[in-house]
Scaffold this motif. Structure first.
Motif, PDB file in Angstrom:
ATOM      1  N   SER A 276       0.808  -1.218   0.000  1.00  0.00           N
ATOM      2  CA  SER A 276       0.000   0.000   0.000  1.00  0.00           C
ATOM      3  C   SER A 276       0.841   1.267   0.000  1.00  0.00           C
ATOM      4  CB  SER A 276      -0.934   0.020   1.217  1.00  0.00           C
ATOM      5  OG  SER A 276      -1.992  -0.898   1.053  1.00  0.00           O
ATOM      6  N   PHE A 277       2.143   1.126   0.229  1.00  0.00           N
ATOM      7  CA  PHE A 277       3.002   2.306   0.311  1.00  0.00           C
ATOM      8  C   PHE A 277       4.003   2.408  -0.838  1.00  0.00           C
ATOM      9  CE2 PHE A 277       1.227   2.042   4.497  1.00  0.00           C
ATOM     10  CZ  PHE A 277       1.105   3.368   4.903  1.00  0.00           C
ATOM     11  N   ARG A 278       4.165   1.313  -1.603  1.00  0.00           N
ATOM     12  CA  ARG A 278       5.089   1.326  -2.742  1.00  0.00           C
ATOM     13  C   ARG A 278       4.493   0.534  -3.894  1.00  0.00           C
ATOM     14  NH1 ARG A 278      10.230   3.171  -1.270  1.00  0.00           N
ATOM     15  NH2 ARG A 278      10.357   3.563   0.973  1.00  0.00           N
ATOM     16  N   ASP A 279       4.804   0.970  -5.123  1.00  0.00           N
ATOM     17  CA  ASP A 279       4.297   0.236  -6.278  1.00  0.00           C
ATOM     18  C   ASP A 279       5.171  -0.977  -6.556  1.00  0.00           C
ATOM     19  OD1 ASP A 279       6.594   1.118  -7.610  1.00  0.00           O
ATOM     20  OD2 ASP A 279       5.547   2.674  -8.742  1.00  0.00           O
ATOM     21  N   ASN A 280       4.895  -1.682  -7.637  1.00  0.00           N
ATOM     22  CA  ASN A 280       5.613  -2.923  -7.932  1.00  0.00           C
ATOM     23  C   ASN A 280       7.094  -2.707  -8.224  1.00  0.00           C
ATOM     24  OD1 ASN A 280       3.265  -4.411  -7.618  1.00  0.00           O
ATOM     25  ND2 ASN A 280       2.719  -4.278  -9.791  1.00  0.00           N
ATOM     26  N   GLN A 281       7.458  -1.474  -8.576  1.00  0.00           N
ATOM     27  CA  GLN A 281       8.866  -1.149  -8.824  1.00  0.00           C
ATOM     28  C   GLN A 281       9.542  -0.586  -7.578  1.00  0.00           C
ATOM     29  OE1 GLN A 281       6.376  -0.265 -11.266  1.00  0.00           O
ATOM     30  NE2 GLN A 281       6.994  -2.262 -12.102  1.00  0.00           N
ATOM     31  N   GLY A 282       8.826  -0.535  -6.452  1.00  0.00           N
ATOM     32  CA  GLY A 282       9.404  -0.039  -5.219  1.00  0.00           C
ATOM     33  C   GLY A 282       9.339   1.458  -5.055  1.00  0.00           C
ATOM     34  N   VAL A 283       8.624   2.152  -5.932  1.00  0.00           N
ATOM     35  CA  VAL A 283       8.512   3.607  -5.850  1.00  0.00           C
ATOM     36  C   VAL A 283       7.439   3.970  -4.821  1.00  0.00           C
ATOM     37  CG1 VAL A 283       7.993   5.736  -7.108  1.00  0.00           C
ATOM     38  CG2 VAL A 283       9.225   3.863  -8.237  1.00  0.00           C
ATOM     39  N   ALA A 284       7.778   4.869  -3.900  1.00  0.00           N
ATOM     40  CA  ALA A 284       6.869   5.229  -2.816  1.00  0.00           C
ATOM     41  C   ALA A 284       5.671   6.007  -3.335  1.00  0.00           C
ATOM     42  CB  ALA A 284       7.607   6.037  -1.762  1.00  0.00           C
ATOM     43  N   PHE A 285       4.481   5.690  -2.829  1.00  0.00           N
ATOM     44  CA  PHE A 285       3.291   6.451  -3.167  1.00  0.00           C
ATOM     45  C   PHE A 285       3.284   7.811  -2.467  1.00  0.00           C
ATOM     46  CE2 PHE A 285       1.477   2.103  -3.916  1.00  0.00           C
ATOM     47  CZ  PHE A 285       1.263   2.262  -5.283  1.00  0.00           C
ATOM     48  N   ILE A 286       4.050   7.940  -1.374  1.00  0.00           N
ATOM     49  CA  ILE A 286       4.190   9.230  -0.689  1.00  0.00           C
ATOM     50  C   ILE A 286       5.664   9.615  -0.796  1.00  0.00           C
ATOM     51  CG2 ILE A 286       3.708  10.548   1.399  1.00  0.00           C
ATOM     52  CD1 ILE A 286       1.923   8.311   2.349  1.00  0.00           C
ATOM     53  N   PRO A 287       6.062  10.321  -1.841  1.00  0.00           N
ATOM     54  CA  PRO A 287       7.484  10.610  -2.062  1.00  0.00           C
ATOM     55  C   PRO A 287       8.096  11.396  -0.908  1.00  0.00           C
ATOM     56  CG  PRO A 287       6.182  11.107  -4.023  1.00  0.00           C
ATOM     57  CD  PRO A 287       5.212  10.845  -2.915  1.00  0.00           C
ATOM     58  N   GLY A 288       9.273  10.939  -0.492  1.00  0.00           N
ATOM     59  CA  GLY A 288      10.030  11.659   0.517  1.00  0.00           C
ATOM     60  C   GLY A 288       9.532  11.517   1.936  1.00  0.00           C
ATOM     61  N   VAL A 289       8.527  10.709   2.169  1.00  0.00           N
ATOM     62  CA  VAL A 289       7.965  10.550   3.523  1.00  0.00           C
ATOM     63  C   VAL A 289       7.892   9.077   3.866  1.00  0.00           C
ATOM     64  CG1 VAL A 289       5.969  10.913   5.019  1.00  0.00           C
ATOM     65  CG2 VAL A 289       6.612  12.677   3.366  1.00  0.00           C
TER      66      VAL A 289
END
Length: 500
Positions: free
Chosen positions: A360-373
């Motif tokens: 729920s906090f990162r997509d399948n590529q590991g990118v955060a849905f809430i950048p920098g937090v």
């Protein structure tokens, strides 16, 4: 009758919350938590004239008006009506909730209307049978969201879903176990336990050390992030006796009264004397229930470096003659050593980076849905065995992890078919808060008058609010926010499997 059925049903289901057979010779069955008895003090002050008339159903969405504003505000509107209305006459992003009593008392609530309505919208749109969300501002543990939901039985008072210990604590109790291990010098984040036979179910034979079979080892930090039951159970079995675990649980308010404007049922934590049973409790099985209010308070203790402060939901009280009757903010006390709270908090960050809530906090590529937090959190999930079959799904935590501003607890009781988990709902609320953090700070300066809710005057040169004596200078208001009940984005990616 609906409320009684709700508590009786869920209380019974809570007993059957593990996926393995409960031994016949286990300790005395966990009893439902009961509200603490009223204690009459000889020198107790007289009851407050407004205290017993708090009513979430009577709060009204009231616009915040800047001092000397030329335009007259729109008439307040009941919150219940506002939530179901497709178009609001009052913008919740620049309003607060006020309760006007028949005798002239006016009560200003600490709730942020956007967060409050967003939580209810998520629960409603995702068709959750029972749900609750509590969000605290860790500056003083004022309540920003206090959302209870019951679609399975609409007769259940949402307040009961928020203030009673109706759900098993599940793996959220691992935070207490981890804190006890650190507090007693028995382990640190790198301490490992070796095991065999899997990570979910716990049987007595799996708790026995067997060097020939125990070929996998995991650290305490990984056990918190991934909710590894056997690792927590074996560490507790080897290092924590009944008294140590009881003391830590008590220090973080289990079996304790939590002072609040609404009565909060004490969360029971019955720690068995039998070693194997105690190890299972330490991992999140049996004997421990949790209220949503307590869940948020527990998270706030870790967010506030081990400091406990009772929550409060009333920001200001004005008497009929206009005098200020606002009660003082509750005092702080230390619940855990700072090193213990910070150590467990570091482990909680792994839950959202790569652990059980990462979906729920990162997509399948590991990118955060809430950048920098980063968000520190802990999942917990257990499923009942009797009708109605419900999965109790928790996520408690705080954000941002490095400089906490809010602490929260979300509990969902989903049926066999479910659409979201608690960590998804929590992530959405964190995002909404971060978008509104400046507006929330500004709104804290609003004060009641006889007929309005007024912000202090602004500095003519900078446009900043002129803080009242004793208050911090709020930040400038942010750009206008979208409507709180806009369509929710789809659940990102595949949802992780339910952990014990």
């Amino acid at each position: 009758m609906g409320a009684i059925f709700f508590l009786a049903t869920l209380g019974g289901i809570a007993f059957y919350v593990q996926n393995q057979t409960i031994p016949e010779d286990r300790d005395e069955l966990r009893k439902p938590a009961t509200a603490l008895p009223d204690v009459i003090e000889d020198n107790a002050p007289p009851p407050l004239a407004w205290r017993d008339r708090l009513d979430l159903g009577a709060i009204e969405l009231t616009p915040i008006v800047e001092a000397d504003a030329a335009a007259a505000p729109a008439a307040p509107r009941p919150a219940a009506e506002a939530e179901g209305s497709p178009a609001l006459d009052i913008d919740p992003s620049s309003a607060r909730y006020v309760q006007n009593l028949a005798d002239g008392h006016r009560l200003l609530y600490t709730l942020d209307p956007v967060l409050q309505q967003s939580a209810l919208t998520i629960f409603r749109n995702r068709e959750v049978p029972y749900a609750a969300a509590v969000v605290l501002d860790v500056r003083d543990n004022s309540v920003l969201a206090f959302a209870g939901h019951s679609s399975m039985d609409p007769q259940v008072d949402p307040l009961e879903v928020l203030t009673t210990a109706w759900a098993p604590a599940a793996s959220t109790f691992k935070l207490v176990t981890a804190a006890s291990l650190l507090e007693n010098g028995a382990a640190n984040g790198d301490t490992k336990a070796c095991f065999h036979g899997g990570l979910r179910g716990i049987t007595d034979d799996l708790l026995k050390d067997d060097p020939a079979l125990d070929t996998r080892c995991e650290s305490l930090s990984s056990a918190v992030a991934y909710s590894y039951n056997l690792v927590l159970a074996k560490l507790a079995l080897n290092h924590l006796d009944q008294r140590k675990l009881e003391d830590t649980a008590s220090s973080v308010l289990f079996q304790q009264e939590i002072p609040f404007e609404f009565a909060v049922e004490a969360s029971p934590a019955h720690i068995p004397s039998d070693t194997n049973s105690r190890a299972k409790v330490a991992a999140g099985f049996w004997h421990v229930d949790l209220s949503p209010v307590h869940g948020a308070v527990l998270a706030s203790i870790f967010a506030r470096d081990g400091i406990y402060q009772p929550p409060h939901i009333v920001a200001e009280v004005r008497s009929p003659d206009g005098s200020d009757l606002t009660p003082p903010i509750p005092d702080e006390t230390r619940a855990l050593a700072q090193s213990v709270a910070d150590g467990v908090g570091d482990m909680m960050v792994g839950t959202t980076r790569y652990g059980t809530a990462s979906g729920s906090f990162r997509d399948n590529q590991g990118v955060a849905f809430i950048p920098g937090v980063d968000v520190a959190g802990k999942t917990g999930s257990l499923t009942g065995k009797r009708d109605p079959i419900l999965n109790y799904n928790w996520f408690i935590g705080y954000a941002p992890a490095d400089r906490p501003e809010i602490a929260f607890a979300v509990i969902l009781a989903n049926g066999p078919k479910w659409r979201i988990k608690a960590h998804y709902a929590a992530r959405r609320l964190v995002q909404i808060y971060l978008d509104r953090r400046d507006a929330i700070t500004e709104a804290r300066a609003a004060r009641l008058t006889e007929n309005e809710l007024i912000l202090p005057a602004r500095d003519p040169e900078t446009g900043a609010l002129i803080a009242q004596a004793g208050e911090a200078k709020p930040s400038p208001a942010p750009e206008p926010e979208p409507e709180a009940d806009e369509p929710l984005p789809p659940v990102p990616g595949a949802l992780p499997s339910i952990e014990q």
